[in-house]
Design an enzyme around this catalytic site. Structure first.
Site, PDB file in Angstrom:
ATOM      1  N   LYS A 112      31.238  40.231  27.237  1.00 17.68           N
ATOM      2  CA  LYS A 112      31.928  39.189  26.478  1.00 17.68           C
ATOM      3  C   LYS A 112      31.075  38.664  25.332  1.00 17.68           C
ATOM      4  O   LYS A 112      31.581  38.420  24.241  1.00 17.68           O
ATOM      5  CB  LYS A 112      32.351  38.025  27.382  1.00 17.68           C
ATOM      6  CG  LYS A 112      33.562  38.342  28.244  1.00 17.68           C
ATOM      7  CD  LYS A 112      34.137  37.074  28.855  1.00 17.68           C
ATOM      8  CE  LYS A 112      35.247  37.402  29.848  1.00 17.68           C
ATOM      9  NZ  LYS A 112      35.744  36.216  30.558  1.00 17.68           N
ATOM     10  N   LYS A 195      40.121  49.647  31.998  1.00 21.05           N
ATOM     11  CA  LYS A 195      40.870  48.701  32.818  1.00 21.05           C
ATOM     12  C   LYS A 195      41.989  48.055  32.013  1.00 21.05           C
ATOM     13  O   LYS A 195      41.781  47.686  30.862  1.00 21.05           O
ATOM     14  CB  LYS A 195      39.886  47.624  33.294  1.00 21.05           C
ATOM     15  CG  LYS A 195      40.466  46.600  34.227  1.00 21.05           C
ATOM     16  CD  LYS A 195      39.473  45.487  34.518  1.00 21.05           C
ATOM     17  CE  LYS A 195      39.399  44.462  33.397  1.00 21.05           C
ATOM     18  NZ  LYS A 195      38.834  43.157  33.805  1.00 21.05           N
ATOM     19  N   LYS A 198      44.150  41.606  29.924  1.00 19.43           N
ATOM     20  CA  LYS A 198      44.837  40.652  29.057  1.00 19.43           C
ATOM     21  C   LYS A 198      44.241  40.645  27.663  1.00 19.43           C
ATOM     22  O   LYS A 198      44.907  40.359  26.691  1.00 19.43           O
ATOM     23  CB  LYS A 198      44.688  39.232  29.621  1.00 19.43           C
ATOM     24  CG  LYS A 198      45.369  39.020  30.934  1.00 19.43           C
ATOM     25  CD  LYS A 198      45.064  37.631  31.488  1.00 19.43           C
ATOM     26  CE  LYS A 198      44.262  37.750  32.761  1.00 19.43           C
ATOM     27  NZ  LYS A 198      44.409  36.651  33.708  1.00 19.43           N
TER      28      LYS A 198
HETATM   29  P1  TYM Z   1      40.847  37.340  36.065  1.00 16.97           P
HETATM   30  O1  TYM Z   1      41.701  36.192  35.674  1.00 16.97           O
HETATM   31  O2  TYM Z   1      40.233  38.171  35.008  1.00 16.97           O
HETATM   32  O3  TYM Z   1      41.666  38.307  36.993  1.00 16.97           O
HETATM   33  C1  TYM Z   1      42.325  37.840  38.172  1.00 16.97           C
HETATM   34  C2  TYM Z   1      42.287  38.890  39.272  1.00 16.97           C
HETATM   35  O4  TYM Z   1      42.964  40.084  38.831  1.00 16.97           O
HETATM   36  C3  TYM Z   1      42.126  41.198  39.002  1.00 16.97           C
HETATM   37  N1  TYM Z   1      42.412  42.175  37.922  1.00 16.97           N
HETATM   38  C4  TYM Z   1      42.748  43.454  38.147  1.00 16.97           C
HETATM   39  N2  TYM Z   1      42.893  44.156  39.280  1.00 16.97           N
HETATM   40  C5  TYM Z   1      43.236  45.452  39.164  1.00 16.97           C
HETATM   41  N3  TYM Z   1      43.425  46.073  37.967  1.00 16.97           N
HETATM   42  C6  TYM Z   1      43.278  45.401  36.807  1.00 16.97           C
HETATM   43  N4  TYM Z   1      43.497  46.020  35.648  1.00 16.97           N
HETATM   44  C7  TYM Z   1      42.913  44.027  36.855  1.00 16.97           C
HETATM   45  N5  TYM Z   1      42.703  43.066  35.918  1.00 16.97           N
HETATM   46  C8  TYM Z   1      42.382  41.950  36.587  1.00 16.97           C
HETATM   47  C9  TYM Z   1      40.704  40.627  38.900  1.00 16.97           C
HETATM   48  O5  TYM Z   1      39.749  41.444  39.518  1.00 16.97           O
HETATM   49  C10 TYM Z   1      40.848  39.304  39.616  1.00 16.97           C
HETATM   50  O6  TYM Z   1      40.735  39.464  41.018  1.00 16.97           O
HETATM   51  N6  TYM Z   1      36.505  35.220  37.299  1.00 16.97           N
HETATM   52  C11 TYM Z   1      37.838  35.515  37.816  1.00 16.97           C
HETATM   53  C12 TYM Z   1      38.590  34.299  38.246  1.00 16.97           C
HETATM   54  C13 TYM Z   1      37.898  33.447  39.236  1.00 16.97           C
HETATM   55  C14 TYM Z   1      37.723  33.714  40.622  1.00 16.97           C
HETATM   56  C15 TYM Z   1      37.055  32.590  41.152  1.00 16.97           C
HETATM   57  C16 TYM Z   1      38.078  34.776  41.450  1.00 16.97           C
HETATM   58  C17 TYM Z   1      37.349  32.225  39.002  1.00 16.97           C
HETATM   59  N7  TYM Z   1      36.852  31.718  40.146  1.00 16.97           N
HETATM   60  C18 TYM Z   1      36.712  32.525  42.516  1.00 16.97           C
HETATM   61  C19 TYM Z   1      37.716  34.708  42.803  1.00 16.97           C
HETATM   62  C20 TYM Z   1      37.056  33.600  43.321  1.00 16.97           C
HETATM   63  C21 TYM Z   1      38.629  36.182  36.693  1.00 16.97           C
HETATM   64  O7  TYM Z   1      38.367  36.035  35.538  1.00 16.97           O
HETATM   65  O8  TYM Z   1      39.721  36.859  37.101  1.00 16.97           O
END
Ligand code: TYM
Length: 332
Positions: A112, A195, A198
């Site tokens: 990032k 991957k 968004k």
């Molecule tokens: P975020 O918002 O990027 O994504 C949310 C969840 O979706 C999963 N994900 C995917 N899984 C499969 N294929 C994909 N293409 C794909 N894109 C996204 C991510 O692995 C995630 O599980 N940092 C985290 C949010 C967070 C969090 C937490 C998660 C904040 N605090 C505490 C667990 C526990 C994030 O940015 O996820």
């Protein structure tokens, strides 16, 4: 019941199918057998620039998508991160036991900060993982279901929990990461080696939960495959087809083997048509439900407030212990 925690960033417009398959579908199952906490992480969202009005809307819309996808706000604790003050408070304490080098090694931070440039890289972005650790540790979480991209952050969380416990006495449950192998990574339809995200530069290969079904169909029909022609699940040599088969198999609840059998000797066009049918019939009712929920924002806000109050109770108990252990004078 075993405590489970996961979170997701509020997204502009809509969640994508990777979030649905990699997170929501999985969560929906897990909430039945676990004491589940799910947050919409708006504090994390502002580590990159956000438009304030849009952020508020996006947070609500993301909550609506969780519920429409099957997260039950009366069985699980579904809440907005900024409603619970303890997250930022614990994150501060964790920052003080996290090494600079340790935080610098987080690959998501490196990606990032490279993308945004040194000038736009903030302390907030750097501290993203310690805030995530705070999310998890506040709830004495046993398991954290996430996609592959979050594994390193959960490992840091474990390290911090162990470190705090050994320095200040047993305080945190050390959480386990739970990654569902087959669905941990859904790939971009136009670029099946990266991957689905968004924040992808082009949205041609990203399927949004809330987009028009005609648009979804078109994106699937245009998905990149290969010239070999056979509907075979081979991640190594046929990543495009393997990705389509993964999505198909999860949404239709069928094995990839049974799909290979059904489409043997037929072209990719047929496979894509079948997949488009399955995806649109999954998302059509979800989209309708999201609309209903958003038509009554007061009710949605009320649900979130009730859940946040419960989350705060659990979180504050942990924070209290932490403040005690680190030696803060407590107000009495
Ligand atoms: P975020 O918002 O990027 O994504 C949310 C969840 O979706 C999963 N994900 C995917 N899984 C499969 N294929 C994909 N293409 C794909 N894109 C996204 C991510 O692995 C995630 O599980 N940092 C985290 C949010 C967070 C969090 C937490 C998660 C904040 N605090 C505490 C667990 C526990 C994030 O940015 O996820």
């Amino acid at each position: 019941k075993t405590r489970l925690y996961s979170g997701m960033q509020p997204s502009a417009e809509s969640l994508q199918i990777g979030n649905y398959i990699g997170a929501l579908l999985n969560w929906k199952e897990l909430q039945q057998t676990h004491d589940a906490f799910f947050s919409i992480v708006d504090l994390h969202a502002i580590t990159v620039p956000q438009d304030p009005t849009a952020l508020r809307e996006n947070t609500r819309r993301t909550a609506a998508q969780y519920i429409a996808a099957g997260i039950d706000p009366s069985a699980s604790t579904l809440y907005v991160q900024s409603h619970v003050a303890a997250h930022a408070q614990l994150a501060w304490v964790l920052n003080t036991i996290t090494g600079y080098g340790e935080a610098s090694r987080m690959t998501q931070f490196k990606d990032k900060s490279a993308r945004h440039g040194a000038d736009a890289t903030t302390v907030g972005l750097f501290a993203y993982p310690t805030l995530m650790a705070a999310d998890i540790l506040l709830y004495q979480t046993s398991i954290v279901p996430v996609g592959e991209d979050q594994r390193q952050h959960v490992e840091l969380t474990r390290d911090l929990a162990v470190r705090f416990n050994s320095r200040f006495g047993d305080t945190f449950t050390v959480p386990e990461v739970a990654i569902q192998k087959e669905t941990a990574k859904i790939y971009d339809l136009q670029n099946p080696l990266s991957k689905m995200s968004k924040s992808a530069e082009s949205h041609a290969g990203v399927i949004w939960m809330l987009e028009d079904s005609a648009v979804t169909r078109k994106k699937i029909m245009r998905a990149v495959t290969d010239t070999d022609g056979g509907v075979v699940f081979d991640r190594e040599n046929k990543p495009g087809v393997a990705n389509l088969l993964t999505i198909y198999s999860v949404l239709a609840e069928r094995s990839t083997q049974s799909l290979e059998d059904e489409y043997a000797g037929r072209g990719y066009g047929d496979l894509k048509k079948g997949l488009a049918e399955v995806v649109t019939s999954t998302f059509d009712p979800i989209r309708a439900r999201v609309q209903e929920l958003l038509d009554d924002p007061a009710e949605l806000d009320r649900l979130l407030a009730v859940n946040a109050a419960h989350a705060a109770e659990v979180a504050d108990a942990t924070l209290d212990t932490v403040f005690e252990r680190v030696g803060f004078l407590r107000p009495r």
